[in-house]
Motif scaffolding. Structure first.
Motif, PDB file in Angstrom:
ATOM      1  N   UNK A  35      -0.398 -20.344  12.353  1.00  0.00           N
ATOM      2  CA  UNK A  35      -0.200 -19.027  12.605  1.00  0.00           C
ATOM      3  C   UNK A  35      -1.355 -18.164  12.176  1.00  0.00           C
ATOM      4  N   UNK A  36      -2.552 -18.848  11.680  1.00  0.00           N
ATOM      5  CA  UNK A  36      -3.652 -18.130  11.287  1.00  0.00           C
ATOM      6  C   UNK A  36      -3.522 -17.368   9.914  1.00  0.00           C
ATOM      7  N   UNK A  37      -2.858 -18.206   9.105  1.00  0.00           N
ATOM      8  CA  UNK A  37      -2.805 -17.883   7.645  1.00  0.00           C
ATOM      9  C   UNK A  37      -3.756 -18.817   6.605  1.00  0.00           C
ATOM     10  N   UNK A  38      -4.271 -18.052   5.791  1.00  0.00           N
ATOM     11  CA  UNK A  38      -5.146 -18.949   4.801  1.00  0.00           C
ATOM     12  C   UNK A  38      -3.997 -19.336   3.632  1.00  0.00           C
ATOM     13  N   UNK A  39      -3.962 -20.717   3.503  1.00  0.00           N
ATOM     14  CA  UNK A  39      -2.998 -21.301   2.538  1.00  0.00           C
ATOM     15  C   UNK A  39      -3.398 -22.033   1.214  1.00  0.00           C
ATOM     16  N   UNK A  40      -4.779 -22.326   1.396  1.00  0.00           N
ATOM     17  CA  UNK A  40      -5.346 -22.914  -0.005  1.00  0.00           C
ATOM     18  C   UNK A  40      -6.922 -22.872   0.041  1.00  0.00           C
ATOM     19  N   UNK A  41      -7.522 -22.876  -1.036  1.00  0.00           N
ATOM     20  CA  UNK A  41      -8.888 -22.737  -1.173  1.00  0.00           C
ATOM     21  C   UNK A  41      -9.494 -23.973  -2.075  1.00  0.00           C
ATOM     22  N   UNK A  42     -10.468 -24.433  -2.028  1.00  0.00           N
ATOM     23  CA  UNK A  42     -10.780 -25.481  -2.787  1.00  0.00           C
ATOM     24  C   UNK A  42     -10.962 -25.196  -4.163  1.00  0.00           C
ATOM     25  N   UNK A  43     -10.481 -26.256  -5.125  1.00  0.00           N
ATOM     26  CA  UNK A  43     -10.843 -26.163  -6.437  1.00  0.00           C
ATOM     27  C   UNK A  43     -12.074 -26.808  -6.944  1.00  0.00           C
ATOM     28  N   UNK A  44     -12.860 -25.773  -7.541  1.00  0.00           N
ATOM     29  CA  UNK A  44     -14.268 -26.301  -7.697  1.00  0.00           C
ATOM     30  C   UNK A  44     -14.396 -26.407  -9.395  1.00  0.00           C
ATOM     31  N   UNK A  45     -13.660 -25.541 -10.305  1.00  0.00           N
ATOM     32  CA  UNK A  45     -13.901 -25.844 -11.510  1.00  0.00           C
ATOM     33  C   UNK A  45     -12.487 -25.635 -12.078  1.00  0.00           C
ATOM     34  N   UNK A  46     -12.118 -26.500 -13.022  1.00  0.00           N
ATOM     35  CA  UNK A  46     -10.739 -26.155 -13.882  1.00  0.00           C
ATOM     36  C   UNK A  46     -10.817 -25.014 -14.483  1.00  0.00           C
ATOM     37  N   UNK A  47      -9.777 -24.446 -14.625  1.00  0.00           N
ATOM     38  CA  UNK A  47      -9.537 -22.977 -15.478  1.00  0.00           C
ATOM     39  C   UNK A  47     -10.299 -21.819 -14.865  1.00  0.00           C
ATOM     40  N   UNK A  48     -10.849 -21.790 -13.541  1.00  0.00           N
ATOM     41  CA  UNK A  48     -11.651 -20.910 -13.024  1.00  0.00           C
ATOM     42  C   UNK A  48     -10.915 -20.702 -11.666  1.00  0.00           C
ATOM     43  N   UNK A  49     -10.805 -19.481 -11.394  1.00  0.00           N
ATOM     44  CA  UNK A  49     -10.320 -18.990 -10.024  1.00  0.00           C
ATOM     45  C   UNK A  49     -11.217 -17.790  -9.806  1.00  0.00           C
ATOM     46  N   UNK A  50     -11.529 -17.711  -8.264  1.00  0.00           N
ATOM     47  CA  UNK A  50     -12.481 -16.461  -8.075  1.00  0.00           C
ATOM     48  C   UNK A  50     -11.756 -15.172  -8.065  1.00  0.00           C
ATOM     49  N   UNK A  51     -12.492 -14.165  -7.834  1.00  0.00           N
ATOM     50  CA  UNK A  51     -11.898 -12.809  -7.776  1.00  0.00           C
ATOM     51  C   UNK A  51     -11.337 -12.790  -6.349  1.00  0.00           C
ATOM     52  N   UNK A  52     -10.027 -12.621  -6.262  1.00  0.00           N
ATOM     53  CA  UNK A  52      -9.620 -12.260  -4.946  1.00  0.00           C
ATOM     54  C   UNK A  52      -9.890 -11.104  -4.243  1.00  0.00           C
ATOM     55  N   UNK A  53     -10.500 -10.168  -4.970  1.00  0.00           N
ATOM     56  CA  UNK A  53     -10.937  -8.846  -4.099  1.00  0.00           C
ATOM     57  C   UNK A  53     -12.116  -9.349  -3.117  1.00  0.00           C
ATOM     58  N   UNK A  54     -12.684 -10.305  -3.396  1.00  0.00           N
ATOM     59  CA  UNK A  54     -14.042 -10.513  -2.613  1.00  0.00           C
ATOM     60  C   UNK A  54     -13.409 -11.638  -1.547  1.00  0.00           C
ATOM     61  N   UNK A  55     -12.255 -12.003  -1.381  1.00  0.00           N
ATOM     62  CA  UNK A  55     -11.757 -12.852  -0.248  1.00  0.00           C
ATOM     63  C   UNK A  55     -11.937 -12.219   1.156  1.00  0.00           C
ATOM     64  N   UNK A  56     -11.546 -11.005   1.480  1.00  0.00           N
ATOM     65  CA  UNK A  56     -11.654 -10.657   2.815  1.00  0.00           C
ATOM     66  C   UNK A  56     -13.115 -10.668   3.348  1.00  0.00           C
ATOM     67  N   UNK A  57     -14.082 -10.168   2.356  1.00  0.00           N
ATOM     68  CA  UNK A  57     -15.498 -10.232   3.133  1.00  0.00           C
ATOM     69  C   UNK A  57     -15.986 -11.628   3.048  1.00  0.00           C
ATOM     70  N   UNK A  58     -15.419 -12.673   2.338  1.00  0.00           N
ATOM     71  CA  UNK A  58     -15.642 -13.891   2.573  1.00  0.00           C
ATOM     72  C   UNK A  58     -15.261 -14.717   3.632  1.00  0.00           C
ATOM     73  N   UNK A  59     -14.101 -14.181   4.411  1.00  0.00           N
ATOM     74  CA  UNK A  59     -13.264 -14.816   5.443  1.00  0.00           C
ATOM     75  C   UNK A  59     -14.432 -14.186   6.682  1.00  0.00           C
ATOM     76  N   UNK A  60     -14.910 -12.773   6.566  1.00  0.00           N
ATOM     77  CA  UNK A  60     -15.672 -12.184   7.498  1.00  0.00           C
ATOM     78  C   UNK A  60     -17.015 -13.066   7.707  1.00  0.00           C
TER      79      UNK A  60
END
Length: 720
Positions: free
Chosen positions: A603-628
């Motif tokens: 359906x064109x939905x993002x469901x998962x991102x890669x796990x690069x480091x334990x105990x660390x998640x990226x700031x989701x505010x930057x997700x729209x620009x990342x997709x673009x």
């Protein structure tokens, strides 16, 4: 018997007068440069042989000299700039007496080649004792004037012998030309020795005053300049210029003073300014100053010295006092927050741990005494920067993890065979659940740790997977080799053995290594860290699963609405672009899931991102620009470029960035979420120690700055 008064011969009179005006080669060049500037020249070239005693050649592109004037141009008191004595009250040119060329021609052989704008050809004339030797002759030449002065002081042997060595005279010439070059920004000056290909001073026609200071005196001076400027209608003066701040000092005061565009000296002004600096500079050190003072012409007397290096003006004491107060106010403002510039050079392989002595034993050999300025703080837990910057409060809660620390620390010391056995024995761990609103993340997977090894990295990097996929793609191996070849060994050793001091802000962090204090750009280092993780753990990532799918269309629209996207109306409607991004990324979904664990459903939905480091998640505010940027900045047609571009964009999204951290902190009220300071210290910098191979350009682009050195600090405090 009384002496007989006689009228001196005209030749004797002229030579005496010439001795007053032309004291040395630098004076001759000063007079001729002023003539060039009066002729509206924009390019002045000075060539010198044997310190100016053998040859001085000065060429300009000014208005030139009319053929009719060549006959009298070297006679005394012939000028085009003055007609009556009253004109002195409003004189705006450098010359006005008509003595310069006359004086030079009485103590040297002068040749003038000149061409006016409307002249069909140039004319050359030779002069001796102020007289034209022979009628001027037509010749080829460029617009402007070329004056050659040969055998200076050939008929005054005592003056010639009294001069310094040719090298000393040449340095004085360079000093004079340099000062006029600084003041006359917008005009090109060149000075060199005859036969030399490279000029000793060369300024550009489009350069500013600060650019010319940088060319003449160096970067160390120009970067410490403070611009000054004041105006007083009552006293009818205006001041502009640059002065050195409290960070810079020299053994001898350098004052470049122009009054009404004349290079002059003023001992009273110099003494008044140096008095101000005594409160800011160490004892026996002095400032650098360039000042351009404009005074109403009717308030100034320029006719007080043969060489015009002194002038008198009305209200001198009041004007000097006003300038003194203005400079003091500028220094007070600059001293409130000093800026310390450092070299971004880092220790190489020679800077090993053995170079620094640490005294931790009372039974040490007395001959190997360790002085205080060589001692290193060995316990990084004893005191940190946070204790000085914020009040005591309950510490941020760290995320709970069930992984035991001991096996993780041991991983870095395994040899090749043990590492492979450990990878084979790992059990698959469950994927993480990630709240889209940056909620807490629970982890049940043990932290990964990739040791620094020089060979066979392909097999020694372990991800949280049951069995590690072996990647044999040539493009990935090339990217890994590229990272290895660019590794800076000295910086790598510093990151492995640093002591964490504290966070200045989300972008900058302080660390200590041996006796040096460094300021690290956390944003750039974390971006490089995640890029290397994406390359080395290619195809072996864990999964950060979103608690609710994020529609790519909505993310693309959010990105296009932001200024950072660079969208314009010429690009077409946003809705169409957003739908194109969704369709494009859906086509690449299988590859992204296989290689990067980034999942997109049908359906064109993002469901998962890669796990690069334990105990660390990226700031989701930057997700729209990342997709673009995935759809617009990645070269999907070339395999190697595709993997590199994707990793670059992904690492930028995962890196810790000041603008997103501050917004997240302001909106976050959850006490269970660890602070960004905790993540920087316990997640990122822990990963820097074992996972990051810092590239060489980090030592040159300001990513790592050395801001203090213990032995140098001891020298400063000893002086105080």
């Amino acid at each position: 018997m009384a002496g007989v008064i006689r009228r001196l011969d005209e030749t004797v009179v002229n030579r005496i007068a010439a001795g007053e005006v032309i004291q040395r080669p630098a004076n001759a060049i000063k007079e001729m440069i002023e003539n060039c500037l009066d002729a509206k020249s924009t390019n002045i070239q000075v060539t010198v042989k044997e310190g100016g005693l053998k040859l001085i050649q000065i060429q300009d592109n000014g208005t030139g000299i009319r053929k009719e004037d060549l006959e009298i141009v070297c006679e005394r008191f012939t000028t085009s700039k003055l007609q009556t004595f009253e004109d002195l009250t409003s004189i705006s040119t450098y010359g006005f007496r008509g003595e310069a060329l006359a004086s030079i021609s009485h103590v040297a052989h002068v040749t003038i080649t000149t061409k006016t704008a409307d002249g069909k050809c140039a004319y050359r004339a030779n002069y001796c004792d102020g007289k034209l030797k022979a009628p001027s002759k037509p010749c080829a030449g460029n617009q402007g004037t070329l004056i050659s002065v040969e055998d200076l002081f050939y008929n005054v042997p005592t003056r010639r012998k009294a001069l310094k060595s040719p090298s000393e005279e040449y340095s004085r010439i360079v000093e004079v030309v340099s000062r006029y070059a600084i003041h006359n920004s917008g005009k090109s000056f060149t000075v060199k020795k005859q036969g030399e290909m490279v000029a000793d001073v060369k300024t550009l026609p489009n350069a500013s005053v600060l650019d010319n200071i940088r060319v003449v005196f160096g970067v160390a001076v120009s970067r410490e300049m403070i611009e000054v400027g004041c105006e007083d209608q009552k006293l009818a003066f205006k001041l502009q210029g640059y002065i050195s701040n409290a960070n810079y000092s020299v053994k001898k005061c350098i004052l470049i003073l122009f009054i009404n565009h004349r290079l002059v000296e003023s001992s009273a002004l110099k003494k008044a300014i140096e008095t101000v600096y005594t409160a800011y500079l160490p004892k026996n050190t002095h400032p650098f100053l360039y000042l351009s003072l404009e005074i109403a012409p009717h308030n100034i007397d320029v006719n007080v010295h043969p060489t015009k290096h002194e002038v008198h003006f009305l209200h001198e004491d009041c004007i000097i006092e006003s300038i003194q107060k203005h400079i003091e106010s500028k220094l007070l403002g600059s001293n409130s927050s000093r800026t310390y510039f450092t070299q971004t050079l880092l220790p190489g392989l020679s800077a090993s741990v053995s170079d620094v002595k640490v005294s931790n034993s009372s039974s040490a050999d007395p001959s190997e005494r360790v002085y205080a300025h060589q001692m290193v703080r060995t316990d990084s837990k004893a005191q940190k920067l946070d204790a000085f910057l914020q009040p005591v409060s309950k510490p941020s809660l760290a995320p709970k993890t069930t992984s035991p620390p001991a096996p993780v620390q041991a991983t870095a010391e395994l040899d090749d065979a043990e590492m492979l056995d450990a990878v084979d024995g790992l059990e698959p761990g469950p994927s993480k659940e990630l709240e889209l609103d940056s909620g807490p993340v629970q982890s049940e997977t043990p932290p990964r740790k990739r040791p620094h090894v020089e060979e066979d990295k392909d097999d020694l990097t372990a991800a949280c997977t049951p069995r590690r996929r072996v990647i044999k793609l040539t493009s990935v191996k090339d990217l890994r080799n590229e990272i290895s070849e660019q590794t800076h060994k000295g910086l790598q050793e510093m990151l492995q053995n640093h002591s964490f001091v504290g966070c200045v802000n989300p972008q900058w962090t302080l660390v200590q290594h041996h006796t040096k204090l460094y300021l690290l750009n956390t944003t750039k280092l974390s971006q490089e860290l995640f890029y290397q993780i994406l390359i080395y753990d290619f195809g072996n990532f864990g999964v950060l699963r979103l608690s609710s799918p994020a529609p790519l269309y909505d993310l693309a629209m959010l990105a296009l609405d932001s200024e950072d996207s660079g969208w314009t109306e010429e690009d077409g409607p946003k809705e169409g672009l957003a739908q194109y991004i969704v369709d494009f990324l859906k086509k690449k979904a299988e590859m992204m899931e296989d290689y990067f664990s980034m999942e997109i459903d049908e359906e064109g939905n993002l469901t998962a991102l890669p796990l690069l480091l334990d105990n660390y998640t990226p700031a989701m505010e930057g997700l729209p620009l990342f997709i673009l940027r995935l759809a617009t900045e990645v070269n999907w047609d070339n395999e190697r470029e595709c993997f590199r571009d994707f990793s670059k964009e992904c690492s930028q999204f995962y890196s810790i960035r000041k603008e997103y951290i501050l917004e997240a902190e302001a909106a976050d009220s959850s006490e269970a979420e660890p602070s960004w300071q905790w993540k920087v210290e316990h997640v990122l910098f822990k990963a820097f120690r074992s996972l990051l191979s810092p590239p060489k350009h980090f030592s040159e682009d300001g990513s790592v700055l050395q801001i203090a050195n213990l032995p140098d600090l001891y020298k400063v405090f000893e002086r105080c």
